[in-house]
Write a protein that holds these residues in place. Structure first.
Motif, short mmCIF file in Angstrom:
data_model
loop_
_atom_site.label_atom_id
_atom_site.label_comp_id
_atom_site.label_asym_id
_atom_site.label_seq_id
_atom_site.Cartn_x
_atom_site.Cartn_y
_atom_site.Cartn_z
N LEU A 711 12.57 -1.70 -20.17
CA LEU A 711 13.96 -1.75 -19.72
C LEU A 711 13.96 -1.88 -18.20
N ILE A 712 14.52 -2.99 -17.67
CA ILE A 712 14.47 -3.30 -16.24
C ILE A 712 15.89 -3.38 -15.69
N LEU A 713 16.08 -2.74 -14.53
CA LEU A 713 17.38 -2.70 -13.85
C LEU A 713 17.25 -3.34 -12.47
N VAL A 714 18.30 -4.03 -12.03
CA VAL A 714 18.33 -4.57 -10.67
C VAL A 714 19.68 -4.29 -10.03
N THR A 715 19.67 -4.06 -8.71
CA THR A 715 20.92 -3.84 -7.97
C THR A 715 21.31 -5.09 -7.20
N ASP A 716 22.60 -5.24 -7.01
CA ASP A 716 23.18 -6.35 -6.25
C ASP A 716 23.36 -5.89 -4.81
N ASN A 717 22.77 -6.63 -3.84
CA ASN A 717 22.84 -6.20 -2.44
C ASN A 717 23.99 -6.82 -1.66
N ASP A 718 24.90 -7.51 -2.34
CA ASP A 718 26.09 -8.09 -1.70
C ASP A 718 25.76 -9.04 -0.55
N GLY A 719 24.58 -9.63 -0.58
CA GLY A 719 24.22 -10.58 0.47
C GLY A 719 24.10 -9.96 1.84
N VAL A 720 23.85 -8.64 1.89
CA VAL A 720 23.69 -7.89 3.15
C VAL A 720 24.96 -8.00 4.00
N ASP A 721 26.10 -8.07 3.35
CA ASP A 721 27.37 -8.18 4.06
C ASP A 721 28.10 -6.85 3.96
N ASP A 722 28.07 -6.06 5.06
CA ASP A 722 28.64 -4.71 5.05
C ASP A 722 28.08 -3.89 3.90
N ALA A 723 26.81 -4.09 3.62
CA ALA A 723 26.11 -3.37 2.56
C ALA A 723 24.68 -3.15 3.01
N PRO A 724 24.00 -2.13 2.49
CA PRO A 724 22.64 -1.85 2.96
C PRO A 724 21.68 -3.03 2.85
N GLY A 725 21.83 -3.84 1.83
CA GLY A 725 20.95 -5.00 1.71
C GLY A 725 19.76 -4.77 0.82
N GLU A 726 19.58 -3.55 0.33
CA GLU A 726 18.43 -3.28 -0.53
C GLU A 726 18.64 -3.89 -1.92
N THR A 727 17.58 -4.45 -2.45
CA THR A 727 17.54 -4.84 -3.86
C THR A 727 16.48 -3.97 -4.52
N ARG A 728 16.91 -3.15 -5.44
CA ARG A 728 15.99 -2.28 -6.14
C ARG A 728 15.80 -2.79 -7.56
N LEU A 729 14.56 -3.13 -7.89
CA LEU A 729 14.20 -3.57 -9.24
C LEU A 729 13.43 -2.42 -9.87
N ILE A 730 14.03 -1.79 -10.87
CA ILE A 730 13.52 -0.52 -11.38
C ILE A 730 13.10 -0.65 -12.83
N ASP A 731 11.85 -0.27 -13.10
CA ASP A 731 11.37 -0.20 -14.48
C ASP A 731 11.78 1.16 -15.03
N LEU A 732 12.71 1.16 -15.97
CA LEU A 732 13.25 2.40 -16.54
C LEU A 732 12.44 2.92 -17.71
#
Length: 739
Positions: A711-732
């Motif tokens: 089970l794999i999860l990914v976060t949306d970093n909003d294109g680093v626009d007023d957002a941290p910019g991190e993309t976390r790809l997590i093996d759950l």
């Protein structure tokens, strides 16, 4: 890139990409983020925590156990107990009666530059001397102008201040000269750290040095070496000066010159692509730090008409020993931290720079203000070696190395409670065997000579045959909608190929869902927006990204729709039929409160059916909403649903996976009463999202089950626009956890 499912794009390694020798875990240790501390926690009791606070320039006491930073809107210097770096505690705030621009700390006092200017012409300011014992102001020394950067000499004998007297950017389009001219201010300290010339600051005239507006030097940043020489950047003048503090004499000065960068984003189009190059751009350095007594490094942010998007190592003669060229830009692109909205301006905007010795190696830390990252390099005496990419929060400004405690600290200044972005102080500990971030990097696109640009990953799908292959899409932040191929066989995962979605009637897409089709190609869900005349679309596309079919909702349903619409798609088999499920994010006009639609499409007869999904109520004290972000087929009519609120940080309350089944449920035609599916809570994602010790990201948006059952999860970093910019790809872990 004709077939994303059939082949990988062959790229070169990152070490070759950057022209650097990659430093292995056997050769060096790494930094790991261990804590992120919101600045609003330093506000006095009873003050609204939504009040704007920032952390800009940061320093530490000699023992490294107290952090001291400027809070400009709060007109205060903030003191934080860092004796336990895992549990920072507010110590107090010293009100200054003006805007703090910088701070430095000696044995017994903190020294803050305070801007009290009435306007750009009537520039004024002082040095506030703050006792570490009691945090009270013991002296205010007139600096004869508006301060910017402050530094204290290593031996504690001098404080130097860059008196900028900044220009009015609205006057004559910001063109300099604009009087009054700035200067370098020097205060002499006695053995207690008290200024001996508080009433008679020593002023070093810096006019007449630069070719650019020599009457208006615009000093920006100062740093002092062990020989009590201060290097001063004259940012808008594109000039650098070295001054002897004891005598106040200018030892050397020289132009900061120009630099070029090839194969970087420069287009106004919102893409992270190598669209062009820059040639002979003025560096206009901002921050500066000594590497040793003969060499220093500048972060070339640019301001007036420059910004070479990199950093430069100099000697005191003004010779360029190294220039980073396109490395900072390519780091942003490869790691998904490229600020595409700034591509036509100053790109990643390196602004801060710090030097410190860790593990017997001298390291250089370069902040990207717009890319929200720090690039760590090892000094070799010649070309530095890239070591590590560190994620930060939004707007990293000041940074600080504390080698005695194996700590590196970043002050992140952007703060807006309304926009769910809060200023932070981030701490990183030296000594990890391997970096945990980035979790996704891109290979080189051989056609463009640069990393594949990416960001805003908004959905995931797994290849049905290869357990190490995933597909992701980017959302409407970018001008082009793309399908990316990820190889997750190693860490970090690699983006190895992409295809641009094209050929449909609607040019602008907002891809929020992807599913592999059993007959080839993909199903894509594109979120519509009635206010922008963008349709809610279910797309069938080939592996080359070419649109084969555009499927819309019934017109009478479209009339009830809202901006928050298609957010996930999943092809599935049920009762001998191949069907496609689409998750709608939030309630539409015709939905009961707390109910959202799951739309079921039958490709065979092109019909739609619908069911209702019951949302959890918002749990955050900050309010907000709850909606769906992804739907994943588990077989036999069962689905995993990604349900989340729109809050981040400590306000994040609902980030979860539920499961539902359509067995025994008959989707109804629109206009009929819709059956309500029963959901079962199966997994809280907040612990996994918090493992990075940063701001808890508000957008887990992609979820999938690999061919081998992970089970794999990914976060949306909003294109680093007023957002941290991190993309976390997590093996759950095993998807069986959902059963």
């Amino acid at each position: 890139m004709a077939d994303l499912r059939g082949r990988f794009l062959k790229g070169v390694s990152l070490s070759v990409l950057f022209g650097l020798g990659a430093v292995s875990a056997a050769q060096a240790e790494y930094f790991e983020r261990i804590n992120t501390f919101p600045v609003y926690k330093t506000l006095p009791e009873g003050v609204d925590q939504a009040t704007e606070t920032v952390a800009e320039i940061i320093y530490a006491t000699k023992d490294g156990r107290t952090l001291v930073f400027t809070d400009s809107p709060g007109e205060a210097i903030v003191f934080v107990n860092a004796a336990n770096p895992l549990n920072l505690q507010p110590m107090g705030r010293t009100a200054l009666g003006g805007e703090p621009t910088s701070v430095a700390v000696g044995e017994t006092f903190a020294y803050a530059g305070v801007n009290t200017s009435e306007d750009y012409v009537n520039a004024s300011g002082h040095l506030a001397v703050i006792a570490l014992d009691g945090l009270g102001i013991t002296a205010k020394c007139d600096a004869k102008g508006q301060p910017d950067s402050v530094a204290i000499s290593p031996d504690g004998k001098f404080v130097a201040i860059a008196i900028e007297n900044e220009r009015d950017e609205d006057l004559n389009d910001g063109v300099i000269p604009q009087m009054p001219a700035g200067h370098l201010a020097i205060f002499d300290l006695d053995e207690t750290g008290t200024p001996t010339n508080c009433d008679a600051v020593r002023i070093v005239d810096l006019t007449g040095l630069a070719e650019v507006a020599p009457t208006d030097p615009e000093p920006e940043f100062v740093s002092i070496n062990s020989q009590n020489q201060v290097v001063v950047t004259l940012q808008e003048n594109n000039h650098i000066a070295v001054v002897d503090l004891a005598s106040g004499e200018v030892v050397s000065h020289f132009s900061a010159g120009t630099a070029s960068a090839e194969n970087i984003p420069v287009s106004k189009a919102r893409m992270s692509d190598a669209s062009g190059s820059t040639e002979n751009v003025k560096r206009e350095p901002d921050a500066v730090a000594w590497i040793d007594d003969e060499r220093f490094v500048t972060a070339n942010e640019g301001d007036y008409e420059g910004g070479s998007r990199g950093f430069t190592i100099w000697n005191t003669k003004g010779e360029v020993l190294f220039d980073s060229g396109n490395q900072m830009e390519h780091l942003g692109m490869a790691n998904g931290h490229y600020p595409a909205k700034r591509a036509s301006k100053k790109g990643t905007e390196p602004e801060g720079v710090t030097v410190g010795e860790f593990g017997g190696e001298k390291l250089i830390f370069v902040n990207s203000e717009r890319g929200n990252f720090v690039a760590v390099y090892k000094d070799t005496g010649a070309e530095p070696e890239f070591v590590q990419f560190l994620p930060t929060h939004v707007g990293p400004e000041g940074s600080l190395a504390i080698p005695s405690r194996d700590l590196f600290v970043v002050a992140n200044e952007v703060d807006s409670a309304e926009d769910n972005v809060r200023a932070q102080v981030s701490l990183y500990k030296f000594g990890a065997e391997a970096p945990s971030y980035p979790m996704v990097v891109s290979e080189t696109d051989p056609e463009k000579g640069a990393p594949i640009g990416w960001g805003a990953l908004s959905a995931l799908a797994a290849d049905p045959e290869d357990g190490n292959k995933l597909y992701a899409v980017s959302d409407s932040f970018y001008d082009d909608a793309r399908i990316y191929t990820l190889d997750i066989s190693s860490k970090p995962a690699k983006i190895v190929a992409y295809a641009t979605v094209q050929g449909g009637k609607q040019a602008k897409l907002d891809l929020e869902g992807i599913s592999v089709s059993k007959d080839g190609g993909f199903w894509l869900a594109s979120e519509g927006n009635p206010d922008k005349e963008l349709q809610h679309l279910l797309l069938k596309v080939g592996t080359d990204g070419q649109v084969q079919e555009e499927i819309t909702l019934p017109e009478e349903l479209n009339a009830q729709s809202a901006r928050f619409s298609f957010e996930g798609v999943a092809e599935f088999e049920m009762d001998g039929k191949t069907l496609v499920a689409v998750a709608v994010q939030r309630e539409w006009k015709d939905d009961p409160k707390g109910m959202v639609k799951l739309a079921i499409y039958n490709p065979a007869d092109k019909s739609w059916g619908f069911v209702h999904y019951p949302l959890d109520k918002p749990k955050s004290a900050a309010g907000g909403w709850v909606g769906l972000s992804e739907i994943v087929s588990m077989g036999d009519g069962k689905f995993a649903i990604l349900e989340r609120d729109n809050k981040g940080g400590e306000d994040a309350a609902i980030k979860q996976i539920t499961t539902i089944s359509l067995e025994g449920v008959t989707p109804a035609a629109y206009g009929s009463e819709l059956p309500v599916v029963q959901k079962r809570y199966t997994m809280d994602l907040l612990p996994a999202l918090a493992e990075g010790k940063g701001w808890v990201l508000d957008k887990p948006e992609g979820l999938t089950i690999t061919a081998d059952g992970r089970l794999i999860l990914v976060t949306d970093n909003d294109g680093v626009d007023d957002a941290p910019g991190e993309t976390r790809l997590i093996d759950l872990g095993p998807a069986s956890r959902l059963n």
